[in-house]
Motif scaffolding. Structure first.
Motif, short mmCIF file in Angstrom:
data_model
loop_
_atom_site.label_atom_id
_atom_site.label_comp_id
_atom_site.label_asym_id
_atom_site.label_seq_id
_atom_site.Cartn_x
_atom_site.Cartn_y
_atom_site.Cartn_z
N CYS A 25 0.81 -1.23 0.00
CA CYS A 25 0.00 0.00 0.00
C CYS A 25 0.85 1.27 0.00
N ALA A 26 1.93 1.27 0.73
CA ALA A 26 2.78 2.46 0.80
C ALA A 26 3.33 2.82 -0.58
N LEU A 27 3.53 1.83 -1.43
CA LEU A 27 4.03 2.11 -2.77
C LEU A 27 2.95 2.74 -3.65
N ALA A 28 1.69 2.35 -3.43
CA ALA A 28 0.59 3.01 -4.14
C ALA A 28 0.52 4.48 -3.74
N ALA A 29 0.74 4.75 -2.45
CA ALA A 29 0.76 6.14 -1.98
C ALA A 29 1.93 6.90 -2.60
N THR A 60 -3.64 14.84 -2.78
CA THR A 60 -3.36 14.09 -1.57
C THR A 60 -2.71 15.02 -0.54
N ALA A 61 -3.30 15.06 0.64
CA ALA A 61 -2.78 15.93 1.70
C ALA A 61 -1.88 15.17 2.66
N SER A 62 -2.02 13.84 2.70
CA SER A 62 -1.21 13.03 3.59
C SER A 62 -0.95 11.67 2.96
N PRO A 63 0.30 11.27 2.83
CA PRO A 63 0.57 9.93 2.29
C PRO A 63 0.15 8.83 3.26
N HIS A 64 -0.18 9.17 4.49
CA HIS A 64 -0.60 8.20 5.48
C HIS A 64 -2.09 7.90 5.39
N ASP A 65 -2.86 8.82 4.79
CA ASP A 65 -4.30 8.64 4.60
C ASP A 65 -4.66 9.29 3.28
N LEU A 66 -4.78 8.50 2.24
CA LEU A 66 -4.97 9.03 0.89
C LEU A 66 -6.33 9.69 0.70
N GLN A 67 -7.27 9.47 1.60
CA GLN A 67 -8.58 10.09 1.49
C GLN A 67 -8.65 11.43 2.23
N ALA A 68 -7.71 11.70 3.11
CA ALA A 68 -7.71 12.94 3.88
C ALA A 68 -7.47 14.13 2.96
N ARG A 69 -8.11 15.24 3.26
CA ARG A 69 -7.94 16.45 2.47
C ARG A 69 -7.67 17.62 3.40
N TYR A 70 -7.14 18.69 2.81
CA TYR A 70 -6.89 19.92 3.56
C TYR A 70 -8.19 20.70 3.63
N GLY A 71 -8.55 21.15 4.81
CA GLY A 71 -9.77 21.94 4.98
C GLY A 71 -9.50 23.20 5.79
N VAL A 72 -10.34 24.19 5.59
CA VAL A 72 -10.25 25.44 6.35
C VAL A 72 -11.66 25.82 6.78
N LYS A 73 -11.82 26.17 8.03
CA LYS A 73 -13.10 26.63 8.55
C LYS A 73 -12.82 27.73 9.55
N GLN A 76 -9.21 28.42 10.46
CA GLN A 76 -8.41 27.32 11.02
C GLN A 76 -8.26 26.23 9.96
N GLY A 77 -7.02 25.87 9.64
CA GLY A 77 -6.78 24.84 8.64
C GLY A 77 -6.34 23.53 9.27
N TRP A 78 -6.65 22.41 8.61
CA TRP A 78 -6.26 21.09 9.09
C TRP A 78 -6.26 20.10 7.94
N VAL A 79 -5.61 18.97 8.15
CA VAL A 79 -5.64 17.87 7.19
C VAL A 79 -6.41 16.74 7.85
N GLY A 80 -7.41 16.23 7.16
CA GLY A 80 -8.17 15.11 7.69
C GLY A 80 -9.62 15.17 7.32
N TYR A 81 -10.48 15.13 8.31
CA TYR A 81 -11.93 15.03 8.13
C TYR A 81 -12.62 16.03 9.03
N THR A 82 -13.92 16.16 8.84
CA THR A 82 -14.70 17.00 9.74
C THR A 82 -15.46 16.12 10.72
N LEU A 83 -15.88 16.72 11.77
CA LEU A 83 -16.69 16.07 12.78
C LEU A 83 -17.88 16.97 13.03
N HIS A 84 -19.09 16.43 12.92
CA HIS A 84 -20.30 17.20 13.15
C HIS A 84 -20.92 16.74 14.46
N VAL A 85 -20.97 17.64 15.44
CA VAL A 85 -21.55 17.33 16.74
C VAL A 85 -22.84 18.14 16.86
#
Length: 137
Positions: A25-29, A60-73, A76-85
């Motif tokens: 998998c790391a080689l696919a990344a 790709t925002a992170s080779p450790h998680d190919l689905q993670a994306r850079y977001g800003v709200k 505040q910026g971050w790489v990953g996912y959102t959480l809705h509470v």
């Protein structure tokens, strides 16, 4: 760095290499990140710049998680996912968490999570009675 990565991938895909190597998998990344960040042409390998790069939502925002994306709200910026509470918001009662939705891409539309949140609340007999004026649903 780009030249080394492409060199490694070529050796791994060589007919003499063990058949299981391309399955790592790391080689696919490495391939995906290399293709996004570097160009190969008659001049060799060079870093992509500006319009040569994929759009941010596809990059790709992170080779450790190919689905993670850079977001800003709200700045505040971050790489990953959102959480809705979702929480109750009656003025005369404590605020209680009534739903948590995870896994939404960081670059996605927050509004897309609302139908699922409302369905889960309705299913639990806790329908959204009135919109809160705050940061969430």
């Amino acid at each position: 760095m780009g030249e080394d990565g492409f060199f490694l991938l070529e050796k791994i895909e060589d007919a003499k290499a063990p058949a299981w190597l391309p399955l790592i998998c790391a080689l696919a990344a490495l391939r995906r990140c290399g293709d996004e960040q570097y160009l190969r042409d008659e001049r060799g390998v060079h870093a992509r710049e500006g319009a040569e790069l994929p759009p941010g939502a596809q990059r790709t925002a992170s080779p450790h998680d190919l689905q993670a994306r850079y977001g800003v709200k709200r700045g505040q910026g971050w790489v990953g996912y959102t959480l809705h509470v979702t929480e109750t918001c009656e003025a005369d009662a404590p605020r209680l968490i009534t739903d948590v939705a995870t896994g939404t891409a960081a670059d996605g539309d927050d509004g897309a999570a609302l139908p699922g949140i409302h369905q889960r609340l309705e299913r639990r007999g806790n329908p959204c009675r009135s919109p809160c004026r705050g940061n969430g649903p």
